[in-house]
Design a protein around this motif. Sequence first.
Motif, PDB file in Angstrom:
ATOM      1  N   ARG A  98     -20.132 -40.763 -26.686  1.00 14.95           N
ATOM      2  CA  ARG A  98     -19.071 -41.733 -26.934  1.00 14.95           C
ATOM      3  C   ARG A  98     -19.528 -43.071 -26.360  1.00 14.95           C
ATOM      4  NH1 ARG A  98     -17.185 -38.261 -29.634  1.00 14.95           N
ATOM      5  NH2 ARG A  98     -15.141 -37.348 -29.575  1.00 14.95           N
ATOM      6  N   TRP A  99     -19.335 -44.135 -27.131  1.00 16.74           N
ATOM      7  CA  TRP A  99     -19.614 -45.459 -26.619  1.00 16.74           C
ATOM      8  C   TRP A  99     -18.695 -45.747 -25.448  1.00 16.74           C
ATOM      9  CZ3 TRP A  99     -24.003 -47.018 -28.307  1.00 16.74           C
ATOM     10  CH2 TRP A  99     -24.382 -46.895 -29.636  1.00 16.74           C
ATOM     11  N   VAL A 100     -19.172 -46.513 -24.490  1.00 15.40           N
ATOM     12  CA  VAL A 100     -18.346 -47.006 -23.391  1.00 15.40           C
ATOM     13  C   VAL A 100     -18.565 -48.515 -23.276  1.00 15.40           C
ATOM     14  CG1 VAL A 100     -18.416 -44.832 -22.099  1.00 15.40           C
ATOM     15  CG2 VAL A 100     -20.091 -46.601 -21.587  1.00 15.40           C
ATOM     16  N   THR A 101     -17.586 -49.196 -22.711  1.00 18.42           N
ATOM     17  CA  THR A 101     -17.758 -50.622 -22.475  1.00 18.42           C
ATOM     18  C   THR A 101     -18.745 -50.830 -21.323  1.00 18.42           C
ATOM     19  OG1 THR A 101     -15.920 -50.693 -20.913  1.00 18.42           O
ATOM     20  CG2 THR A 101     -15.408 -51.157 -23.246  1.00 18.42           C
ATOM     21  N   GLN A 102     -19.248 -52.036 -21.210  1.00 14.12           N
ATOM     22  CA  GLN A 102     -20.170 -52.348 -20.116  1.00 14.12           C
ATOM     23  C   GLN A 102     -19.490 -52.153 -18.772  1.00 14.12           C
ATOM     24  OE1 GLN A 102     -23.449 -52.985 -20.682  1.00 14.12           O
ATOM     25  NE2 GLN A 102     -23.736 -52.871 -18.473  1.00 14.12           N
ATOM     26  N   GLU A 103     -18.209 -52.512 -18.684  1.00 14.80           N
ATOM     27  CA  GLU A 103     -17.469 -52.341 -17.430  1.00 14.80           C
ATOM     28  C   GLU A 103     -17.367 -50.869 -17.034  1.00 14.80           C
ATOM     29  OE1 GLU A 103     -13.068 -53.110 -15.500  1.00 14.80           O
ATOM     30  OE2 GLU A 103     -13.522 -53.975 -17.442  1.00 14.80           O
ATOM     31  N   THR A 141     -32.088 -48.755 -29.051  1.00 18.93           N
ATOM     32  CA  THR A 141     -32.169 -49.753 -30.108  1.00 18.93           C
ATOM     33  C   THR A 141     -31.495 -51.060 -29.737  1.00 18.93           C
ATOM     34  OG1 THR A 141     -32.180 -47.990 -31.749  1.00 18.93           O
ATOM     35  CG2 THR A 141     -31.671 -50.200 -32.545  1.00 18.93           C
ATOM     36  N   ASP A 142     -30.251 -50.952 -29.242  1.00 20.49           N
ATOM     37  CA  ASP A 142     -29.499 -52.181 -28.998  1.00 20.49           C
ATOM     38  C   ASP A 142     -28.970 -52.334 -27.576  1.00 20.49           C
ATOM     39  OD1 ASP A 142     -27.427 -50.348 -28.963  1.00 20.49           O
ATOM     40  OD2 ASP A 142     -26.508 -51.044 -30.823  1.00 20.49           O
ATOM     41  N   GLY A 143     -29.252 -51.370 -26.704  1.00 22.58           N
ATOM     42  CA  GLY A 143     -28.850 -51.477 -25.313  1.00 22.58           C
ATOM     43  C   GLY A 143     -27.393 -51.173 -25.030  1.00 22.58           C
ATOM     44  N   ARG A 144     -26.654 -50.707 -26.031  1.00 21.55           N
ATOM     45  CA  ARG A 144     -25.238 -50.401 -25.818  1.00 21.55           C
ATOM     46  C   ARG A 144     -25.093 -49.168 -24.936  1.00 21.55           C
ATOM     47  NH1 ARG A 144     -21.820 -50.135 -31.160  1.00 21.55           N
ATOM     48  NH2 ARG A 144     -20.199 -49.791 -29.608  1.00 21.55           N
ATOM     49  N   PRO A 145     -24.157 -49.207 -24.006  1.00 17.91           N
ATOM     50  CA  PRO A 145     -23.954 -48.068 -23.110  1.00 17.91           C
ATOM     51  C   PRO A 145     -23.108 -46.970 -23.757  1.00 17.91           C
ATOM     52  CG  PRO A 145     -22.499 -49.852 -22.477  1.00 17.91           C
ATOM     53  CD  PRO A 145     -23.347 -50.365 -23.609  1.00 17.91           C
ATOM     54  N   PHE A 146     -23.390 -45.726 -23.360  1.00 19.29           N
ATOM     55  CA  PHE A 146     -22.611 -44.594 -23.851  1.00 19.29           C
ATOM     56  C   PHE A 146     -22.628 -43.476 -22.827  1.00 19.29           C
ATOM     57  CE2 PHE A 146     -26.919 -43.880 -25.339  1.00 19.29           C
ATOM     58  CZ  PHE A 146     -27.126 -42.503 -25.236  1.00 19.29           C
ATOM     59  N   VAL A 147     -21.681 -42.560 -22.960  1.00 14.53           N
ATOM     60  CA  VAL A 147     -21.654 -41.358 -22.139  1.00 14.53           C
ATOM     61  C   VAL A 147     -22.191 -40.238 -23.032  1.00 14.53           C
ATOM     62  CG1 VAL A 147     -19.209 -40.876 -22.643  1.00 14.53           C
ATOM     63  CG2 VAL A 147     -20.277 -39.853 -20.641  1.00 14.53           C
ATOM     64  N   ALA A 148     -23.130 -39.469 -22.509  1.00 15.31           N
ATOM     65  CA  ALA A 148     -23.804 -38.430 -23.274  1.00 15.31           C
ATOM     66  C   ALA A 148     -23.514 -37.058 -22.680  1.00 15.31           C
ATOM     67  CB  ALA A 148     -25.311 -38.671 -23.264  1.00 15.31           C
ATOM     68  N   ILE A 183     -14.238 -45.975 -28.650  1.00 10.93           N
ATOM     69  CA  ILE A 183     -14.931 -46.503 -27.489  1.00 10.93           C
ATOM     70  C   ILE A 183     -14.094 -46.239 -26.241  1.00 10.93           C
ATOM     71  CG2 ILE A 183     -15.786 -48.595 -26.369  1.00 10.93           C
ATOM     72  CD1 ILE A 183     -16.209 -49.765 -29.172  1.00 10.93           C
ATOM     73  N   ILE A 184     -14.714 -45.709 -25.213  1.00  7.78           N
ATOM     74  CA  ILE A 184     -14.032 -45.494 -23.937  1.00  7.78           C
ATOM     75  C   ILE A 184     -14.065 -46.831 -23.200  1.00  7.78           C
ATOM     76  CG2 ILE A 184     -14.103 -44.282 -21.737  1.00  7.78           C
ATOM     77  CD1 ILE A 184     -15.375 -41.907 -23.277  1.00  7.78           C
ATOM     78  N   ASP A 185     -12.877 -47.393 -22.961  1.00  6.89           N
ATOM     79  CA  ASP A 185     -12.826 -48.742 -22.397  1.00  6.89           C
ATOM     80  C   ASP A 185     -12.144 -48.834 -21.031  1.00  6.89           C
ATOM     81  OD1 ASP A 185     -10.212 -48.368 -23.178  1.00  6.89           O
ATOM     82  OD2 ASP A 185     -10.135 -50.118 -24.498  1.00  6.89           O
ATOM     83  N   ASN A 186     -11.857 -47.667 -20.419  1.00  2.00           N
ATOM     84  CA  ASN A 186     -11.299 -47.691 -19.070  1.00  2.00           C
ATOM     85  C   ASN A 186     -11.639 -46.382 -18.361  1.00  2.00           C
ATOM     86  OD1 ASN A 186      -8.920 -45.763 -19.344  1.00  2.00           O
ATOM     87  ND2 ASN A 186      -8.483 -47.239 -21.002  1.00  2.00           N
ATOM     88  N   LEU A 187     -11.541 -46.400 -17.033  1.00  2.97           N
ATOM     89  CA  LEU A 187     -11.936 -45.229 -16.251  1.00  2.97           C
ATOM     90  C   LEU A 187     -11.013 -44.040 -16.472  1.00  2.97           C
ATOM     91  CD1 LEU A 187     -13.075 -46.824 -12.878  1.00  2.97           C
ATOM     92  CD2 LEU A 187     -14.477 -46.014 -14.777  1.00  2.97           C
ATOM     93  N   GLN A 188      -9.749 -44.275 -16.759  1.00  2.00           N
ATOM     94  CA  GLN A 188      -8.821 -43.174 -17.030  1.00  2.00           C
ATOM     95  C   GLN A 188      -9.252 -42.411 -18.288  1.00  2.00           C
ATOM     96  OE1 GLN A 188      -6.241 -41.898 -15.222  1.00  2.00           O
ATOM     97  NE2 GLN A 188      -6.255 -40.291 -16.757  1.00  2.00           N
ATOM     98  N   ASP A 189      -9.633 -43.146 -19.329  1.00  2.00           N
ATOM     99  CA  ASP A 189     -10.097 -42.483 -20.552  1.00  2.00           C
ATOM    100  C   ASP A 189     -11.413 -41.751 -20.319  1.00  2.00           C
ATOM    101  OD1 ASP A 189      -7.867 -43.380 -21.880  1.00  2.00           O
ATOM    102  OD2 ASP A 189      -8.920 -44.938 -23.023  1.00  2.00           O
ATOM    103  N   THR A 226     -18.845 -49.216 -13.665  1.00  2.00           N
ATOM    104  CA  THR A 226     -17.908 -48.715 -12.653  1.00  2.00           C
ATOM    105  C   THR A 226     -17.694 -47.204 -12.729  1.00  2.00           C
ATOM    106  OG1 THR A 226     -16.004 -49.186 -14.067  1.00  2.00           O
ATOM    107  CG2 THR A 226     -16.683 -50.911 -12.521  1.00  2.00           C
ATOM    108  N   GLY A 227     -18.132 -46.553 -13.796  1.00  2.00           N
ATOM    109  CA  GLY A 227     -17.894 -45.130 -13.966  1.00  2.00           C
ATOM    110  C   GLY A 227     -19.020 -44.226 -13.511  1.00  2.00           C
TER     111      GLY A 227
END
Length: 81
Positions: free
Chosen positions: A60-65, A41-48, A7-13, A69-70
């Motif tokens: 890749r999944w990303v956090t809501q933050e 299906t579940d509303g989870r955010p990702f980068v495609a 999961i990508i959890d920060n802007l640097q990643d 912000t990205g």
Amino acid sequence: MNNETDIIDNLQDLETFLIAIENGGLGLKDVAGIALATNNTDGRPFVAVLDDKHQLLLARWVTQEVFETGKDLVRNGPKKH
């Protein structure tokens, strides 16, 4: 996107991921675009990573933050290093 630990959890990643896509470091062919999206299906955010037919090449999944912000980073691309 089955790997829950990837999961990508920060802007640097996110920026590192985008640079890897731009530089061809992940071996993807025919990359035409990158977008932030949510799973239907579940509303989870990702980068495609999409091809020229808007077919999903990689995600890749990303956090809501990161999703919130990205958006400019994905829209405008990473800063060149």
